[in-house]
Design a protein around this motif. Structure first.
Motif, PDB file in Angstrom:
ATOM      1  N   GLN A 108      24.695  41.878  45.307  1.00 56.50           N
ATOM      2  CA  GLN A 108      23.216  42.047  44.348  1.00 56.50           C
ATOM      3  C   GLN A 108      24.615  42.293  42.261  1.00 56.50           C
ATOM      4  OE1 GLN A 108      19.737  43.637  44.094  1.00 56.50           O
ATOM      5  NE2 GLN A 108      18.897  43.132  45.800  1.00 56.50           N
ATOM      6  N   LYS A 109      25.537  41.618  43.445  1.00 57.32           N
ATOM      7  CA  LYS A 109      26.674  41.748  41.056  1.00 57.32           C
ATOM      8  C   LYS A 109      27.687  40.008  41.925  1.00 57.32           C
ATOM      9  CE  LYS A 109      26.755  46.218  42.150  1.00 57.32           C
ATOM     10  NZ  LYS A 109      28.355  47.598  41.824  1.00 57.32           N
ATOM     11  N   MET A 110      28.040  40.210  40.725  1.00 57.81           N
ATOM     12  CA  MET A 110      29.110  38.341  40.160  1.00 57.81           C
ATOM     13  C   MET A 110      30.498  39.511  40.879  1.00 57.81           C
ATOM     14  SD  MET A 110      30.495  37.402  36.269  1.00 57.81           S
ATOM     15  CE  MET A 110      31.007  38.648  35.956  1.00 57.81           C
ATOM     16  N   ALA A 111      30.955  38.573  41.869  1.00 56.22           N
ATOM     17  CA  ALA A 111      31.838  38.322  42.462  1.00 56.22           C
ATOM     18  C   ALA A 111      33.487  37.896  42.005  1.00 56.22           C
ATOM     19  CB  ALA A 111      32.037  37.637  43.591  1.00 56.22           C
ATOM     20  N   GLN A 112      32.435  36.704  41.136  1.00 49.20           N
ATOM     21  CA  GLN A 112      34.343  36.079  40.194  1.00 49.20           C
ATOM     22  C   GLN A 112      33.348  35.408  39.201  1.00 49.20           C
ATOM     23  OE1 GLN A 112      38.046  34.228  41.021  1.00 49.20           O
ATOM     24  NE2 GLN A 112      37.391  35.504  42.122  1.00 49.20           N
ATOM     25  N   ILE A 121      29.969  30.927  38.139  1.00 52.95           N
ATOM     26  CA  ILE A 121      30.064  32.670  38.045  1.00 52.95           C
ATOM     27  C   ILE A 121      29.736  32.321  40.076  1.00 52.95           C
ATOM     28  CG2 ILE A 121      28.272  34.269  38.201  1.00 52.95           C
ATOM     29  CD1 ILE A 121      30.215  33.647  35.478  1.00 52.95           C
ATOM     30  N   LEU A 122      30.886  33.022  40.987  1.00 50.35           N
ATOM     31  CA  LEU A 122      30.532  33.576  41.713  1.00 50.35           C
ATOM     32  C   LEU A 122      29.291  34.648  41.921  1.00 50.35           C
ATOM     33  CD1 LEU A 122      33.690  32.316  43.369  1.00 50.35           C
ATOM     34  CD2 LEU A 122      31.719  31.057  43.854  1.00 50.35           C
ATOM     35  N   PHE A 123      28.788  34.973  42.739  1.00 51.04           N
ATOM     36  CA  PHE A 123      27.488  35.920  42.950  1.00 51.04           C
ATOM     37  C   PHE A 123      27.768  35.916  44.436  1.00 51.04           C
ATOM     38  CE2 PHE A 123      23.270  37.696  43.347  1.00 51.04           C
ATOM     39  CZ  PHE A 123      23.339  38.835  42.372  1.00 51.04           C
ATOM     40  N   ASP A 124      27.409  37.643  44.442  1.00 50.19           N
ATOM     41  CA  ASP A 124      27.687  37.729  45.856  1.00 50.19           C
ATOM     42  C   ASP A 124      26.101  38.941  45.896  1.00 50.19           C
ATOM     43  OD1 ASP A 124      27.443  39.102  48.468  1.00 50.19           O
ATOM     44  OD2 ASP A 124      28.948  40.350  47.744  1.00 50.19           O
ATOM     45  N   ASP A 152      39.755  36.792  51.329  1.00 52.52           N
ATOM     46  CA  ASP A 152      38.100  36.975  51.460  1.00 52.52           C
ATOM     47  C   ASP A 152      37.492  36.055  50.282  1.00 52.52           C
ATOM     48  OD1 ASP A 152      36.342  37.724  50.582  1.00 52.52           O
ATOM     49  OD2 ASP A 152      36.444  40.095  50.330  1.00 52.52           O
ATOM     50  N   TRP A 153      36.692  35.412  50.459  1.00 48.25           N
ATOM     51  CA  TRP A 153      36.162  34.565  49.816  1.00 48.25           C
ATOM     52  C   TRP A 153      35.615  35.541  48.384  1.00 48.25           C
ATOM     53  CZ3 TRP A 153      31.393  35.520  47.045  1.00 48.25           C
ATOM     54  CH2 TRP A 153      30.514  36.197  47.429  1.00 48.25           C
ATOM     55  N   LYS A 154      35.965  36.251  48.007  1.00 48.76           N
ATOM     56  CA  LYS A 154      35.641  36.985  46.662  1.00 48.76           C
ATOM     57  C   LYS A 154      37.242  36.916  45.920  1.00 48.76           C
ATOM     58  CE  LYS A 154      31.981  39.965  47.890  1.00 48.76           C
ATOM     59  NZ  LYS A 154      31.807  41.526  48.283  1.00 48.76           N
ATOM     60  N   SER A 155      38.085  36.682  47.012  1.00 48.27           N
ATOM     61  CA  SER A 155      39.224  36.878  46.167  1.00 48.27           C
ATOM     62  C   SER A 155      39.502  36.241  45.011  1.00 48.27           C
ATOM     63  CB  SER A 155      40.498  36.835  47.275  1.00 48.27           C
ATOM     64  OG  SER A 155      40.696  37.485  48.201  1.00 48.27           O
ATOM     65  N   ALA A 156      40.865  35.847  44.303  1.00 42.96           N
ATOM     66  CA  ALA A 156      40.783  35.286  42.751  1.00 42.96           C
ATOM     67  C   ALA A 156      40.870  33.840  42.911  1.00 42.96           C
ATOM     68  CB  ALA A 156      41.898  36.011  42.447  1.00 42.96           C
ATOM     69  N   TYR A 157      39.796  32.680  42.332  1.00 39.04           N
ATOM     70  CA  TYR A 157      40.068  31.546  42.227  1.00 39.04           C
ATOM     71  C   TYR A 157      41.253  30.910  41.725  1.00 39.04           C
ATOM     72  CZ  TYR A 157      36.950  31.732  46.221  1.00 39.04           C
ATOM     73  OH  TYR A 157      36.258  31.423  47.371  1.00 39.04           O
ATOM     74  N   THR A 158      41.864  30.095  41.543  1.00 38.44           N
ATOM     75  CA  THR A 158      42.335  29.372  40.916  1.00 38.44           C
ATOM     76  C   THR A 158      42.540  27.645  40.738  1.00 38.44           C
ATOM     77  OG1 THR A 158      44.089  29.592  42.074  1.00 38.44           O
ATOM     78  CG2 THR A 158      44.683  31.053  40.953  1.00 38.44           C
ATOM     79  N   CYS A 159      42.271  27.253  39.793  1.00 37.95           N
ATOM     80  CA  CYS A 159      42.079  25.342  39.346  1.00 37.95           C
ATOM     81  C   CYS A 159      43.002  24.549  40.666  1.00 37.95           C
ATOM     82  CB  CYS A 159      41.815  25.167  38.738  1.00 37.95           C
ATOM     83  SG  CYS A 159      41.585  23.339  38.415  1.00 37.95           S
ATOM     84  N   ALA A 160      42.915  24.302  41.070  1.00 38.08           N
ATOM     85  CA  ALA A 160      44.036  22.928  42.158  1.00 38.08           C
ATOM     86  C   ALA A 160      43.854  21.691  41.432  1.00 38.08           C
ATOM     87  CB  ALA A 160      43.288  23.510  43.959  1.00 38.08           C
ATOM     88  N   HIS A 161      43.245  21.645  41.660  1.00 38.12           N
ATOM     89  CA  HIS A 161      42.898  19.847  40.715  1.00 38.12           C
ATOM     90  C   HIS A 161      41.906  19.765  39.214  1.00 38.12           C
ATOM     91  CE1 HIS A 161      45.891  18.803  44.126  1.00 38.12           C
ATOM     92  NE2 HIS A 161      44.547  19.462  45.076  1.00 38.12           N
ATOM     93  N   THR A 162      42.437  19.238  39.221  1.00 36.46           N
ATOM     94  CA  THR A 162      41.292  18.742  38.070  1.00 36.46           C
ATOM     95  C   THR A 162      41.150  17.271  37.757  1.00 36.46           C
ATOM     96  OG1 THR A 162      41.951  20.594  36.051  1.00 36.46           O
ATOM     97  CG2 THR A 162      41.122  18.641  35.412  1.00 36.46           C
ATOM     98  N   ILE A 163      39.563  16.128  38.078  1.00 37.15           N
ATOM     99  CA  ILE A 163      39.696  15.726  38.115  1.00 37.15           C
ATOM    100  C   ILE A 163      39.434  14.481  36.633  1.00 37.15           C
ATOM    101  CG2 ILE A 163      38.107  13.771  38.815  1.00 37.15           C
ATOM    102  CD1 ILE A 163      37.804  15.076  41.421  1.00 37.15           C
ATOM    103  N   ARG A 164      39.636  13.717  36.645  1.00 34.37           N
ATOM    104  CA  ARG A 164      39.764  13.269  35.128  1.00 34.37           C
ATOM    105  C   ARG A 164      39.300  11.643  35.376  1.00 34.37           C
ATOM    106  NH1 ARG A 164      43.807  17.293  32.996  1.00 34.37           N
ATOM    107  NH2 ARG A 164      42.513  18.373  32.561  1.00 34.37           N
ATOM    108  N   LYS A 165      38.849  11.335  35.749  1.00 35.80           N
ATOM    109  CA  LYS A 165      38.829   9.729  35.967  1.00 35.80           C
ATOM    110  C   LYS A 165      37.732   9.155  34.957  1.00 35.80           C
ATOM    111  CE  LYS A 165      40.521   6.743  37.821  1.00 35.80           C
ATOM    112  NZ  LYS A 165      41.455   6.031  38.177  1.00 35.80           N
ATOM    113  N   HIS A 166      36.898   9.959  34.361  1.00 34.95           N
ATOM    114  CA  HIS A 166      35.432   9.887  33.591  1.00 34.95           C
ATOM    115  C   HIS A 166      35.614   9.916  32.296  1.00 34.95           C
ATOM    116  CE1 HIS A 166      33.317   8.511  37.518  1.00 34.95           C
ATOM    117  NE2 HIS A 166      33.578   9.981  38.115  1.00 34.95           N
TER     118      HIS A 166
END
Length: 496
Positions: A240-244, A233-236, A283-297
């Motif tokens: 005082q609201k959840m951003a994303q 959760i990204l919080f502003d 803007d940091w509140k813009s949509a985030y996407t998963c660029a990389h998933t690390i699976r070494k463990h």
């Protein structure tokens, strides 16, 4: 002659009138009032005027009383009949009321059941979306040329160029970290006045508990948390609201971090993966996407740390290994595995040439990054070391254990210079502020300590606002505020 009854009042009409249009008899004064107000018959709702009314000639002589009302026994009989009729009507009303109540209760039960089904379906939908995102990411990583799954299996190693850049950065940082003047740092008197300025239950109540928190190094309004509900959760703090909400992990989120120089968030999970989330807008509140998933463990990734260069990510796992990854590609640079113990926590030193990891074997292992070898082992804890933090000047290391103690280590010697007992339960989180003056400790309670002398810390304030164990703590810039998360499902922000 029978009595003429008004169609409106139901009583005998004193001055009856008849309407051929509606076929009803009315009391004249009542129907005229109705015509003046609405212009319609109150019984049939037809249009009606006074011209449509015809006077009815009726016998106005007073009718004699019936024989039954001329004697006391007859009057009692009439009253009895009226009473019986009243009781019968009351019974019917009570029966109708009981039936209506049962129908209402059934309707409310159906509504509550529908709400529960909807909530369950929403949870299943979110879980399915997370699984779909994970499968899509796996599919993308398995495609030749995408450079994730196959790329992560081919380690590039810490090349001489990487080591050289790390050494150059360490030399420049070592010149500035000895600074002892921090004019913007909150004084001890202000820290003692800290109180809860905001409490926010931002994660799901169906899987209660927030396990980790991070505050952006330069913008104290940006806060990121990870919970048992597998959500990031990204919080502003300003609004005082959840951003994303970032969905993708399938199990609890164990650690989260902001990148200091980019709009990037990193998360680690018990699902054995770590994810690098990038912002798609300015803007940091813009949509985030998963660029990389690390699976070494192969087991839970318990800890994350970002190298001071800002280009490399450290992951530590309970599978008895740790690894360094390239931020830009998600590719594994170096994977050190088959160690003696799992690592519940691990952090880069502020200079970036060493790292320290707390082990399940009750020790703190200090590693040299260039050689990937252990250069020191700090012993003294009586249970697994769950959290640790470096001071900003790089001289001190604080470690917290399941044994309920925090140990302060002087890395120049190295030795344990102080042991602090905090609360009754295990220590879940420790955090120095950027200057290293204040140390926040999260356990059964939240406590703050400050350096009373050069080699010892004293308690500054105890913050008992959480109703469950404190799982994560993090300072804002210049120690102006302190964020904490707990198993009570709340993010709390403390300031004076």
């Amino acid at each position: 002659m029978s009595t003429i009854v008004c169609a409106i009042s139901g009583n005998a009409a004193e001055e009856p009138v008849f309407s051929p249009k509606t076929g009803h008899v009315y009391e004249k004064r009542l129907i005229e009032k109705q015509i003046e107000s609405s212009g319609k018959c109150p019984v049939t709702k037809e249009e009606l005027t006074k011209d449509d009314l015809v006077d009815v000639k009726a016998n106005k002589a007073v009718r004699p009383r019936p024989a039954s009302a001329t004697s006391i026994p007859g009057m009692l009989s009439l009253l009895q009949s009226e009473w019986d009729a009243l009781m019968s009507e009351t019974y019917e009303l009570k029966t109708s009321l009981d039936t209506t109540r049962k129908q209402l209760s059934h309707a409310l039960y159906q509504h509550d059941a529908a709400c529960r089904v909807i909530a369950r379906l929403l949870r299943e939908r979110d879980a399915s979306r997370g699984q779909v995102a994970q499968l899509q990411d796996q599919l993308a990583n398995s495609t030749p040329g995408t450079g994730s799954a196959a790329g992560q299996d081919r380690e590039t190693g810490l090349t001489p160029d990487i080591i050289k850049r790390m050494e150059e950065l360490a030399q420049s940082l070592s010149k500035t970290r000895k600074n002892k003047n921090f004019p913007d740092l909150a004084p001890v008197a202000d820290i003692k006045e800290f109180k809860c300025a905001g409490s926010h239950p931002i994660h799901q109540s169906t899987a209660p508990g927030i396990l980790c928190v991070d505050v952006h190094p330069t913008d104290s309004n940006r806060i990121v948390t990870g919970g048992v509900d597998s959500q990031v959760i990204l919080f502003d703090a300003a609004t005082q609201k959840m951003a994303q909400k970032l969905l993708g992990h399938s199990k609890k989120v164990t650690d989260v971090l902001f990148h200091s120089g980019k709009d990037v968030v990193v998360s680690a999970s018990a699902d054995t993966t770590a994810k690098i989330w990038t912002c798609g807008g300015s803007d940091w509140k813009s949509a985030y996407t998963c660029a990389h998933t690390i699976r070494k463990h192969t087991a839970e990734i318990s800890s994350l740390s970002i190298h001071p260069l800002g280009e490399y990510l450290l992951t530590a796992s309970l599978d008895k290994s740790w690894a360094i990854h390239d931020f830009n590609t998600g590719r594994c640079v170096r994977h050190v595995k088959d160690l003696a113990s799992g690592y519940p926590c691990m952090r880069f030193h502020p200079d970036g040439l060493i790292l320290a990891g707390g082990t399940e074997d009750k020790t703190v292992a200090v590693w040299d990054i260039k050689e990937q070898t252990t250069v020191a082992t700090l012993t003294g804890h009586e249970d697994a070391v769950q959290c640790l933090t470096f001071s900003g000047n790089g001289y001190y290391l604080a470690s917290g254990s399941r044994d309920g103690t925090v140990k302060l280590w002087d890395l120049r010697k190295p030795l344990n210079i102080q042991t602090i007992k905090v609360g009754d339960g295990p220590i879940n989180s420790v955090a120095f502020d950027t200057t290293g003056q204040y140390l926040a400790v999260g356990g059964s309670t939240l406590q703050v300590f400050n350096f009373a002398t050069k080699s010892s810390m004293a308690e500054t304030v105890t913050l008992g606002d959480h109703t469950a164990p404190v799982m994560g703590v993090c300072w804002s810039q210049h120690a102006k505020s302190l964020a904490s998360v707990s198993m009570d499902r709340t993010l709390k922000i403390h300031k004076n």
